[in-house]
Scaffold this active site. Structure first.
Site, PDB file in Angstrom:
ATOM      1  N   LYS A 160       0.868  -1.186   0.000  1.00 22.15           N
ATOM      2  CA  LYS A 160       0.000   0.000   0.000  1.00 22.15           C
ATOM      3  C   LYS A 160       0.903   1.234   0.000  1.00 22.15           C
ATOM      4  CE  LYS A 160      -1.972   2.504   3.262  1.00 22.15           C
ATOM      5  NZ  LYS A 160      -1.775   3.851   2.700  1.00 22.15           N
ATOM      6  N   GLY A 215       6.703   5.637   8.164  1.00 24.57           N
ATOM      7  CA  GLY A 215       5.810   6.797   8.200  1.00 24.57           C
ATOM      8  C   GLY A 215       5.955   7.525   9.520  1.00 24.57           C
ATOM      9  N   SER A 216       4.871   8.166   9.937  1.00 25.68           N
ATOM     10  CA  SER A 216       4.954   8.996  11.137  1.00 25.68           C
ATOM     11  C   SER A 216       4.951   8.145  12.406  1.00 25.68           C
ATOM     12  CB  SER A 216       3.766   9.964  11.188  1.00 25.68           C
ATOM     13  OG  SER A 216       2.593   9.243  11.473  1.00 25.68           O
ATOM     14  N   VAL A 219       1.242   7.302  13.581  1.00 34.20           N
ATOM     15  CA  VAL A 219       0.599   6.162  12.909  1.00 34.20           C
ATOM     16  C   VAL A 219       1.344   4.873  13.256  1.00 34.20           C
ATOM     17  CG1 VAL A 219      -0.058   5.172  10.675  1.00 34.20           C
ATOM     18  CG2 VAL A 219      -0.277   7.636  11.050  1.00 34.20           C
ATOM     19  N   GLY A 220       2.673   4.960  13.353  1.00 30.16           N
ATOM     20  CA  GLY A 220       3.466   3.779  13.707  1.00 30.16           C
ATOM     21  C   GLY A 220       3.022   3.160  15.028  1.00 30.16           C
ATOM     22  N   GLU A 237       9.688   2.081  10.833  1.00 31.28           N
ATOM     23  CA  GLU A 237      10.726   3.095  10.623  1.00 31.28           C
ATOM     24  C   GLU A 237      10.001   4.424  10.636  1.00 31.28           C
ATOM     25  OE1 GLU A 237      12.931   5.779   9.500  1.00 31.28           O
ATOM     26  OE2 GLU A 237      12.747   4.945   7.482  1.00 31.28           O
ATOM     27  N   CYS A 271      13.207  11.377   6.143  1.00 32.97           N
ATOM     28  CA  CYS A 271      13.270  11.117   7.586  1.00 32.97           C
ATOM     29  C   CYS A 271      14.705  11.231   8.069  1.00 32.97           C
ATOM     30  CB  CYS A 271      12.607   9.811   7.984  1.00 32.97           C
ATOM     31  SG  CYS A 271      12.949   8.476   6.921  1.00 32.97           S
ATOM     32  N   GLU A 372       9.360  16.887  14.424  1.00 32.80           N
ATOM     33  CA  GLU A 372       9.715  16.712  13.015  1.00 32.80           C
ATOM     34  C   GLU A 372       8.857  17.656  12.165  1.00 32.80           C
ATOM     35  OE1 GLU A 372       8.873  12.854  11.171  1.00 32.80           O
ATOM     36  OE2 GLU A 372      10.904  12.879  10.361  1.00 32.80           O
TER      37      GLU A 372
HETATM   38  C1  UN1 Z   1      13.785   8.467   4.059  1.00 31.71           C
HETATM   39  O1  UN1 Z   1      14.040   9.628   4.268  1.00 31.71           O
HETATM   40  O2  UN1 Z   1      12.694   8.003   4.392  1.00 31.71           O
HETATM   41  O3  UN1 Z   1      19.590   8.009   3.496  1.00 31.71           O
HETATM   42  C2  UN1 Z   1      14.719   7.534   3.371  1.00 31.71           C
HETATM   43  C3  UN1 Z   1      18.853   8.634   2.742  1.00 31.71           C
HETATM   44  C4  UN1 Z   1      18.112   7.890   1.658  1.00 31.71           C
HETATM   45  C5  UN1 Z   1      16.884   7.241   2.203  1.00 31.71           C
HETATM   46  C6  UN1 Z   1      15.999   8.188   2.952  1.00 31.71           C
HETATM   47  N1  UN1 Z   1      18.978   6.900   1.091  1.00 31.71           N
HETATM   48  O4  UN1 Z   1      18.702   9.827   2.863  1.00 31.71           O
END
Ligand code: UN1
Length: 483
Positions: A160, A215-216, A219-220, A237, A271, A372
Site C-alpha cells: 500500500k 511513516g509517522s 501512525v506507527g 521506521e 526522515c 519533526e
Molecule cells: C527516508 O528519508 O525516508 O539516506 C529515506 C537517505 C536515503 C533514504 C531516505 N537513502 O537519505
C-alpha cells in the site's frame, strides 16, 4: 483493485499537471489482494531462492532501462528534483541487484550437536503474507527495499503506497509483471484521499503475518498496537530530528555543503533530513554567514528543470504545517534568519513551495528543536564544547541519523560511540544511506528493526533450528550429557 476513480488532488510544482487517474481500493480489494498473496505463497515459497534472485535481477535490469522515464514520472508526481528522483530509482536498482545475490546466500548456520551422531543447523524460512505500507517521499526506494528482501526470503506481499504517489507504484508493478513475477506474489492496493481505512484493513487482516511500515511516529504507534494485539511481526521506521554538529576544527566549506544538502535536499522531506544544526560557539557566526550566502543562490522551482535545486513540498497540508512552525518558533524566541515563508514567485505560485529557512537562537527544548517539521527548515543551536554538542544531539525522542564535522579523530570516535542514533556520519551530511548497510534508528524512530543491509532478512524470515539424529536411538539433550 478499482472501485472508483478520482482525479488526483492538486499539488506540487504545477498543480494543473494531471499525472493520471488512479483507482481507489477499498476493504474488499484488500481481502482480494491478501487472498491472492496467500494462495501464491504456497508455491512461491518452494521456488529455489537463487531462482527468485534471478527474477529480481531481471527486475533490476528493467528498472535500469526505465530509470529516466520513472524519474520523470516521480518528479511530476511528488516534486523532487530530477537528480534526486533518479537517485531514488537508483536506490531501487541497487537493492534489486544486492538482494538478487542474496538468493545464493540466505546463509544459516551449522553447528556441532552436544550428542553423538546428531546434526544441527539453522535455516531461514519465509514468514508468509507481508503488508508493506510506504510513504511518498521515496516512492521507489522504500517500497523496493522492503519488497525485494521479502520476496527473496519466499514471502508474498501486498503493497500500500502513500496516496500521494500511486503512479510510481504502478510503474514498479508494470516492471514486476514484465520481469515475470508470478500472479499473486506481489499485489498493489491504492488509496485516494485518506488511507486509514484501507491501511487498517490490511494491518488487521488475519492472513497478514507481517507488517513493515515507514511513516509517522503517531501512525506507527497505532500500527504497532494492532500488531501487538494479534501478535503480528511488525517493523517500524518512523520519524527523525536529525542533527549535524560542526566543531570549531571542522573544514567549514565542507560542512556548509553538507548542511545545505542534508537540510534542503528533497526539500527537507526525508526522515534522515538535517533539521538541527549544532554549531560550536567559535565558528557559529562565520558558519551561518557562509550558509546564508549559499542559500541565497539556491534555485527553487519545477524539479523537471535540471538547474533547479529545490522543488515543492508534497501538498498544501505539508506547506501549512511548515508555515505553522514559523509562528511556533517565533513565539518560543527563535529568529528567522532567512526564508520563513511560502515561495510563490512566477510559476511557483502553481505549487506548494517554501523558502529554505534558517531558524537561529534555537534552544534544545523548543518545539522547533524537538518536533519533526518535514520541510526545508534548519534550527541552529549554539554549544560551547563537544560534550554539550553530543548532549544536545541526543536530547530528542528520535534517533535516526546524525552527523559530526571535525578534524579530530578522537572526537570522531567518541561521537561514533556516544551518539544515540541508528546512523552516524563523520564529515558527511545526515542523508545518503547506502542499501547494503542497516537502515533504521533508536528510541521513537522505530521498534528495534533495521531494514536494508543483511539485517533486513531477520525481519522477513523466520529462523528455524533443525536437529537430525542419525544415531538410531533416543538421545536426550541436557540429560544424556552428564559427567
Ligand atoms: C527516508 O528519508 O525516508 O539516506 C529515506 C537517505 C536515503 C533514504 C531516505 N537513502 O537519505
Amino acid at each position: 483493485m478499482a472501485n472508483g476513480c478520482r482525479r488526483k488532488p492538486d499539488r506540487l510544482s504545477n498543480r494543473n499537471d494531471l499525472v493520471g487517474l488512479f483507482p481507489a481500493s477499498d476493504q474488499g480489494d484488500v481481502d482480494t489482494a491478501v487472498a491472492a498473496a496467500k494462495k501464491a505463497f504456497a508455491s512461491w515459497r518452494l521456488v529455489p531462492a537463487p531462482k527468485r534472485g534471478e527474477l529480481l535481477y531481471r527486475v533490476g535490469e528493467l528498472l535500469k532501462a526505465h530509470k529516466e522515464e520513472i524519474a520523470r514520472i516521480m518528479t511530476r508526481e511528488m516534486g523532487k528534483v530530477l537528480k534526486e528522483t533518479r537517485g531514488d530509482v537508483q536506490e531501487g536498482i541497487d537493492t534489486a541487484f544486492y538482494v538478487a545475490g542474496e538468493g545464493r546466500r540466505l546463509f544459516g548456520e551449522t553447528t556441532p550437536s552436544e550428542l553423538p551422531d546428531k546434526f544441527a543447523m539453522s535455516v531461514r524460512a519465509p514468514v508468509g503474507v507481508c503488508a508493506l505500507i510506504t510513504p511518498w517521499n521515496f516512492p521507489m526506494a522504500i517500497p523496493t527495499w522492503k519488497m525485494f528482501p521479502a520476496l527473496i526470503c519466499g514471502n508474498t506481499v501486498v503493497l500500500k503506497p502513500a496516496e500521494d504517489t500511486p503512479y510510481t507504484a504502478v510503474k514498479l508493478f508494470e516492471i514486476l509483471q514484465r520481469a515475470g513475477v508470478p500472479p499473486g506474489v506481489v499485489n498493489l492496493v491504492l488509496v485516494q484521499g485518506r488511507g486509514e481505512e484501507v491501511g487498517a484493513a490490511l494491518v488487521r487482516h488475519p492472513d497478514v503475518q507481517l507488517v513493515s511500515f515507514t511513516g509517522s511516529a503517531a501512525v506507527g504507534r497505532e500500527v504497532a498496537a494492532v500488531c501487538g494485539q494479534s501478535l503480528k511481526r511488525v517493523s517500524l521506521e518512523l520519524g527523525g530530528k536529525n542533527a549535524q554538529i560542526v566543531m570549531e576544527d571542522a573544514d567549514l566549506g565542507l560542512a556548509v555543503e553538507g548542511a545545505l544538502w542534508g537540510a534542503f535536499g528533497t526539500t527537507g522531506q526525508r526522515c534522515t533530513a538535517t533539521s538541527r544544526l549544532i554549531l560550536h560557539h567559535d565558528i557559529k557566526t562565520k558558519f551561518i554567514d557562509r550558509l546564508v550566502a549559499r542559500i541565497e543562490k539556491i534555485k527553487i522551482g519545477d524539479g523537471l528543470d535540471e538547474s533547479v535545486e529545490i522543488g515543492p513540498l508534497i501538498n498544501r497540508a505539508a506547506r501549512d504545517k511548515v508555515q505553522s512552525y514559523m509562528e511556533i518558533g517565533r513565539q518560543e524566541g527563535a529568529r528567522v534568519l532567512i526564508g520563513g515563508s511560502a515561495y510563490d514567485i512566477g510559476a511557483c505560485a502553481n505549487g506548494f513551495f517554501f523558502q529554505p529557512t534558517i531558524l537561529d537562537r534555537v534552544t534544545p527544548n523548543m518545539r522547533v528543536a524537538q518536533e519533526e517539521i518535514f520541510g526545508p527548515v534548519l534550527s541552529v543551536i549554539e554549544v560551547p564544547d563537544f560534550d554539550a554538542a553530543i548532549a544536545v544531539l541526543n536530547g530528542t525522542r528520535y534517533g535516526l541519523s546524525s552527523s559530526i564535522y571535525t578534524a579530530d579523530v578522537n572526537r570522531a570516535f567518541r561521537a561514533m560511540r556516544d551518539i544515540e542514533a541508528g546512523i552516524t556520519y563523520i564529515n558527511g551530511p545526515t542523508i545518503g544511506a547506502e542499501v547494503h548497510l542497516p537502515f533504521g534508528g533508536v528510541k521513537d524512530t522505530g521498534n528495534g528493526h533495521r531494514e536494508a543491509g543483511t539485517t533486513v532478512y531477520d525481519i522477513f524470515s523466520e529462523w528455524k533450528s533443525i536437529y537430525v539424529d542419525y544415531s538410531g536411538r533416543l538421545q536426550k539433550a541436557q540429560i544424556d550429557n552428564v559427567e
